[in-house]
Design a protein around this motif. Structure first.
Motif, PDB file in Angstrom:
ATOM      1  N   TRP A 118       0.819  -1.215   0.000  1.00 15.90           N
ATOM      2  CA  TRP A 118       0.000   0.000   0.000  1.00 15.90           C
ATOM      3  C   TRP A 118       0.851   1.262   0.000  1.00 15.90           C
ATOM      4  CZ3 TRP A 118      -1.948   2.914   4.701  1.00 15.90           C
ATOM      5  CH2 TRP A 118      -2.819   3.946   4.312  1.00 15.90           C
ATOM      6  N   THR A 119       1.915   1.316   0.785  1.00 13.24           N
ATOM      7  CA  THR A 119       2.732   2.523   0.896  1.00 13.24           C
ATOM      8  C   THR A 119       3.979   2.477   0.016  1.00 13.24           C
ATOM      9  OG1 THR A 119       3.857   1.574   2.823  1.00 13.24           O
ATOM     10  CG2 THR A 119       1.924   2.938   3.239  1.00 13.24           C
ATOM     11  N   SER A 120       4.086   1.493  -0.865  1.00 12.67           N
ATOM     12  CA  SER A 120       5.280   1.396  -1.716  1.00 12.67           C
ATOM     13  C   SER A 120       5.299   2.380  -2.872  1.00 12.67           C
ATOM     14  CB  SER A 120       5.418  -0.040  -2.254  1.00 12.67           C
ATOM     15  OG  SER A 120       5.624  -0.951  -1.202  1.00 12.67           O
ATOM     16  N   PRO A 121       4.189   2.656  -3.570  1.00 10.18           N
ATOM     17  CA  PRO A 121       4.256   3.565  -4.724  1.00 10.18           C
ATOM     18  C   PRO A 121       4.630   4.992  -4.317  1.00 10.18           C
ATOM     19  CG  PRO A 121       2.235   2.276  -4.767  1.00 10.18           C
ATOM     20  CD  PRO A 121       2.853   2.061  -3.431  1.00 10.18           C
ATOM     21  N   LYS A 122       5.352   5.655  -5.166  1.00  9.22           N
ATOM     22  CA  LYS A 122       5.734   7.055  -4.958  1.00  9.22           C
ATOM     23  C   LYS A 122       4.779   7.943  -5.752  1.00  9.22           C
ATOM     24  CE  LYS A 122       9.090   5.338  -2.621  1.00  9.22           C
ATOM     25  NZ  LYS A 122       8.950   5.267  -1.142  1.00  9.22           N
ATOM     26  N   LEU A 123       3.546   7.989  -5.309  1.00  5.72           N
ATOM     27  CA  LEU A 123       2.525   8.759  -5.998  1.00  5.72           C
ATOM     28  C   LEU A 123       2.550  10.201  -5.519  1.00  5.72           C
ATOM     29  CD1 LEU A 123      -0.376   6.148  -5.768  1.00  5.72           C
ATOM     30  CD2 LEU A 123       1.148   6.560  -7.692  1.00  5.72           C
ATOM     31  N   ARG A 124       2.329  11.124  -6.456  1.00  7.79           N
ATOM     32  CA  ARG A 124       2.337  12.545  -6.114  1.00  7.79           C
ATOM     33  C   ARG A 124       0.938  13.076  -5.835  1.00  7.79           C
ATOM     34  NH1 ARG A 124       4.961  16.279 -10.523  1.00  7.79           N
ATOM     35  NH2 ARG A 124       6.796  15.134  -9.791  1.00  7.79           N
ATOM     36  N   ASP A 125      -0.036  12.629  -6.601  1.00 11.35           N
ATOM     37  CA  ASP A 125      -1.399  13.144  -6.493  1.00 11.35           C
ATOM     38  C   ASP A 125      -2.149  12.400  -5.385  1.00 11.35           C
ATOM     39  OD1 ASP A 125      -3.810  14.339  -6.848  1.00 11.35           O
ATOM     40  OD2 ASP A 125      -4.232  13.422  -8.803  1.00 11.35           O
ATOM     41  N   PRO A 126      -2.746  13.096  -4.406  1.00 10.76           N
ATOM     42  CA  PRO A 126      -3.538  12.391  -3.389  1.00 10.76           C
ATOM     43  C   PRO A 126      -4.705  11.614  -3.970  1.00 10.76           C
ATOM     44  CG  PRO A 126      -3.065  14.648  -2.693  1.00 10.76           C
ATOM     45  CD  PRO A 126      -2.636  14.536  -4.125  1.00 10.76           C
ATOM     46  N   ALA A 127      -5.290  12.088  -5.093  1.00 13.04           N
ATOM     47  CA  ALA A 127      -6.386  11.348  -5.712  1.00 13.04           C
ATOM     48  C   ALA A 127      -5.909   9.994  -6.227  1.00 13.04           C
ATOM     49  CB  ALA A 127      -6.995  12.166  -6.847  1.00 13.04           C
ATOM     50  N   ALA A 128      -4.686   9.945  -6.776  1.00 14.72           N
ATOM     51  CA  ALA A 128      -4.130   8.658  -7.211  1.00 14.72           C
ATOM     52  C   ALA A 128      -3.880   7.746  -6.011  1.00 14.72           C
ATOM     53  CB  ALA A 128      -2.840   8.881  -7.993  1.00 14.72           C
ATOM     54  N   ALA A 129      -3.451   8.324  -4.896  1.00 14.43           N
ATOM     55  CA  ALA A 129      -3.275   7.527  -3.682  1.00 14.43           C
ATOM     56  C   ALA A 129      -4.606   6.966  -3.196  1.00 14.43           C
ATOM     57  CB  ALA A 129      -2.631   8.374  -2.589  1.00 14.43           C
ATOM     58  N   ASP A 130      -5.683   7.734  -3.317  1.00 19.62           N
ATOM     59  CA  ASP A 130      -7.002   7.226  -2.941  1.00 19.62           C
ATOM     60  C   ASP A 130      -7.423   6.074  -3.850  1.00 19.62           C
ATOM     61  OD1 ASP A 130      -7.029   9.181  -1.020  1.00 19.62           O
ATOM     62  OD2 ASP A 130      -8.309  10.552  -2.147  1.00 19.62           O
ATOM     63  N   ARG A 131      -7.166   6.190  -5.160  1.00 22.53           N
ATOM     64  CA  ARG A 131      -7.522   5.104  -6.070  1.00 22.53           C
ATOM     65  C   ARG A 131      -6.734   3.842  -5.751  1.00 22.53           C
ATOM     66  NH1 ARG A 131      -8.500   9.467  -9.642  1.00 22.53           N
ATOM     67  NH2 ARG A 131      -6.304   9.738 -10.169  1.00 22.53           N
ATOM     68  N   TRP A 132      -5.452   3.987  -5.456  1.00 21.15           N
ATOM     69  CA  TRP A 132      -4.625   2.833  -5.090  1.00 21.15           C
ATOM     70  C   TRP A 132      -5.135   2.201  -3.790  1.00 21.15           C
ATOM     71  CZ3 TRP A 132      -1.495  -0.728  -6.721  1.00 21.15           C
ATOM     72  CH2 TRP A 132      -0.586  -1.354  -5.875  1.00 21.15           C
ATOM     73  N   THR A 133      -5.599   3.008  -2.855  1.00 18.55           N
ATOM     74  CA  THR A 133      -6.133   2.484  -1.600  1.00 18.55           C
ATOM     75  C   THR A 133      -7.391   1.667  -1.839  1.00 18.55           C
ATOM     76  OG1 THR A 133      -5.216   4.389  -0.407  1.00 18.55           O
ATOM     77  CG2 THR A 133      -6.953   3.132   0.691  1.00 18.55           C
ATOM     78  N   TRP A 134      -8.314   2.194  -2.648  1.00 17.19           N
ATOM     79  CA  TRP A 134      -9.541   1.452  -2.922  1.00 17.19           C
ATOM     80  C   TRP A 134      -9.254   0.196  -3.730  1.00 17.19           C
ATOM     81  CZ3 TRP A 134     -13.866   1.860  -0.478  1.00 17.19           C
ATOM     82  CH2 TRP A 134     -14.218   3.080   0.127  1.00 17.19           C
ATOM     83  N   LEU A 135      -8.278   0.254  -4.595  1.00 18.60           N
ATOM     84  CA  LEU A 135      -7.893  -0.925  -5.364  1.00 18.60           C
ATOM     85  C   LEU A 135      -7.437  -2.048  -4.433  1.00 18.60           C
ATOM     86  CD1 LEU A 135      -5.791  -0.808  -8.603  1.00 18.60           C
ATOM     87  CD2 LEU A 135      -5.073  -2.304  -6.757  1.00 18.60           C
ATOM     88  N   LEU A 136      -6.654  -1.705  -3.409  1.00 20.14           N
ATOM     89  CA  LEU A 136      -6.165  -2.722  -2.481  1.00 20.14           C
ATOM     90  C   LEU A 136      -7.265  -3.232  -1.566  1.00 20.14           C
ATOM     91  CD1 LEU A 136      -2.591  -1.520  -1.498  1.00 20.14           C
ATOM     92  CD2 LEU A 136      -3.332  -3.059  -3.315  1.00 20.14           C
ATOM     93  N   LEU A 137      -8.227  -2.378  -1.193  1.00 21.16           N
ATOM     94  CA  LEU A 137      -9.352  -2.871  -0.408  1.00 21.16           C
ATOM     95  C   LEU A 137     -10.158  -3.899  -1.209  1.00 21.16           C
ATOM     96  CD1 LEU A 137     -10.744   0.256   1.483  1.00 21.16           C
ATOM     97  CD2 LEU A 137      -9.036  -1.407   2.209  1.00 21.16           C
TER      98      LEU A 137
END
Length: 479
Positions: A362-381
């Protein structure tokens, strides 16, 4: 409880995968295959481009970041999908929700907006660090018995300036509404329990969710002071009637009085566990902190205080008492025992956080946009939910040094090892990629003419002045 029927569980998994695909409104095929790559990778997820090397991902490495940057997820629909699958229940048949905040630390990401100072624990005793990152409030359904499984239902990133209690209350209101719509709670069913740790204001959550069929159970700090119910007004006494009774000081046994209920339960790990409860205690609220915007007279929020004492800890450390506050009153001995056992199950959410961070990346990607971080979070859920639905059908692909495990007792990481073999038996709605060529990129020798802006780290307090440390002991909390 999870479905133990073969066709039913695999049918639930296929139905959820199809519904998850329908929740993806842009770059659906790329996002779906990234999720499958997370589930079918051989080891822990360390970086996003390496996911393109997994056989189940049929696209190039650039599509992974493009899926998170330009993909879209219909979050409201995905929330309903997560609440519609079979969910675990407590021993008495009720739903138990645990809510906690976990942080995606980004200390050196100066170009990432909306970072906040996140409270973390250091390795040394009483070593606390404030590190910039994105805090997320996560809601999970707890199982009964010893287990490392939970059922994640929701995740919300806290933005700078937001009140954690208000955001959590709105989040829980949405989750409970979806659970009721999905038929997991009907009129006449036992109240849904919400279990929190000491970082949450349990009485405030109970006040904000008073119109829902829920009861709040939260741990309180050992320096709290609550009040008893106001004594009856004596005849002939003038003036304003009292709203609060005598003090109940957690650190002063002389102020406790006789407990309403006292039980002792023999446990395997902790020895005799003694629970004592005192009925109808409430905090004395003031117009400050989270109640500063409250107009009119502040409410009196009564509840039951439970003190749990155990004989020993598995680590060998000296056990400390645990103070709990429950929004219900007039509890019997059976309810008190169920409550403190439900609170101990709250720590299963830490296993879920560890699985998301250390295995699913979950915390491995170096994403800049918080919206992209939210999408990655929902993807993992969504990926974790698929593991939970497949837990009864995954083979135990154990390492030579690992012990045999009953199929129904496999951990999420061991279920993930066999998910690649189950994937061929369930729905895979993503279509094959179309032939394409990568873009030319930036010409060689040309520097970037549009550097990314840099953002400051937000703090929770209005002032950045560090409070001076008091020389004496910490004052007690009277609220």
């Amino acid at each position: 409880m999870h479905d133990t029927g073969g066709a039913g569980a695999m049918g639930d998994l296929s139905a959820f995968r199809q519904e998850f695909y329908r929740c993806l409104t842009a770059r659906a095929d790329a996002v779906f295959e990234v999720t499958d790559a997370v589930l079918c990778a051989d080891g822990p997820v360390r970086s996003l481009p390496e996911l393109s090397l997994v056989g189940e991902h049929r696209r190039g490495h650039g599509s992974v970041y493009a899926a998170l940057d330009r993909g879209r997820i219909e979050v409201a629909r995905l929330r309903r999908a997560l609440a519609s699958v079979p969910l675990p229940r407590a021993a008495d048949g009720r739903l138990v929700l645990a809510v906690d905040i976990t942080c995606w630390l980004r200390p050196e990401a100066h170009t990432c907006p909306q970072r906040m100072l996140c409270h973390t624990y250091g390795r040394a005793k009483d070593s606390h660090l404030m590190i910039p990152g994105w805090p997320y409030s996560v809601v999970c359904t707890l199982e009964t018995g010893r287990s490392s499984w939970t059922a994640p239902l929701d995740a919300v990133r806290l933005a700078p300036g937001e009140d954690a209690a208000t955001v959590t209350a709105d989040q829980l209101r949405t989750v409970i509404g979806n659970l009721i719509d999905a038929g997991h709670h009907r009129p006449g069913d036992p109240d849904i329990w919400i279990v929190t740790d000491a970082g949450y204001d349990a009485p405030r959550l109970a006040f904000l969710l008073a119109d829902l069929p829920v009861a709040v159970l939260g741990r309180m700090r050992s320096d709290r002071v609550l009040r008893r119910a106001a004594p009856p007004r004596q005849p002939g006494i003038t003036g304003r009637p009292a709203r609060h009774g005598g003090e109940f000081v957690f650190g002063d046994p002389a102020s406790w009085g006789e407990p309403t209920v006292a039980t002792t339960t023999e446990t395997r790990l902790y020895g005799p566990a003694t629970a004592r409860s005192w009925d109808r205690l409430h905090p004395r609220l003031t117009h400050r902190s989270s109640w500063v915007a409250q107009t009119g007279t502040l409410p009196v929020i009564e509840g039951t205080v439970i003190r749990l004492d155990v004989a020993r800890l598995p680590s060998g450390a000296i056990p400390k008492p645990v103070w709990l506050w429950h929004s219900g009153v007039d509890l019997d001995a059976g309810e008190v025992d169920l409550l403190w056992q439900a609170f101990l199950r709250r720590f299963d959410i830490e296993h879920t956080f560890r699985m998301l961070k250390q295995t699913l990346g979950w915390t491995s990607p170096k994403l800049r946009d918080p919206a992209a971080a939210d999408r990655w979070t929902w993807l993992l859920l969504a990926a974790y939910t698929q593991l939970r639905l497949a837990r009864d059908h995954a083979a135990d692909l154990r390492r030579p040094w690992e012990k045999h495990a009953v199929l129904q007792r496999l951990t999420p990481a061991r279920v993930r090892r066999g998910f690649r073999h189950l994937r061929t038996q369930v729905a895979c709605p993503a279509s094959a990629p179309k032939p394409s060529r990568p873009g030319p990129g930036r010409p060689a020798g040309h520097r970037n003419q549009h550097p990314a802006p840099r953002y400051d780290v937000h703090i929770k307090t209005p002032s950045n002045q560090k409070a001076s440390k008091a020389a004496g002991p910490r004052p007690r909390r009277t609220g």
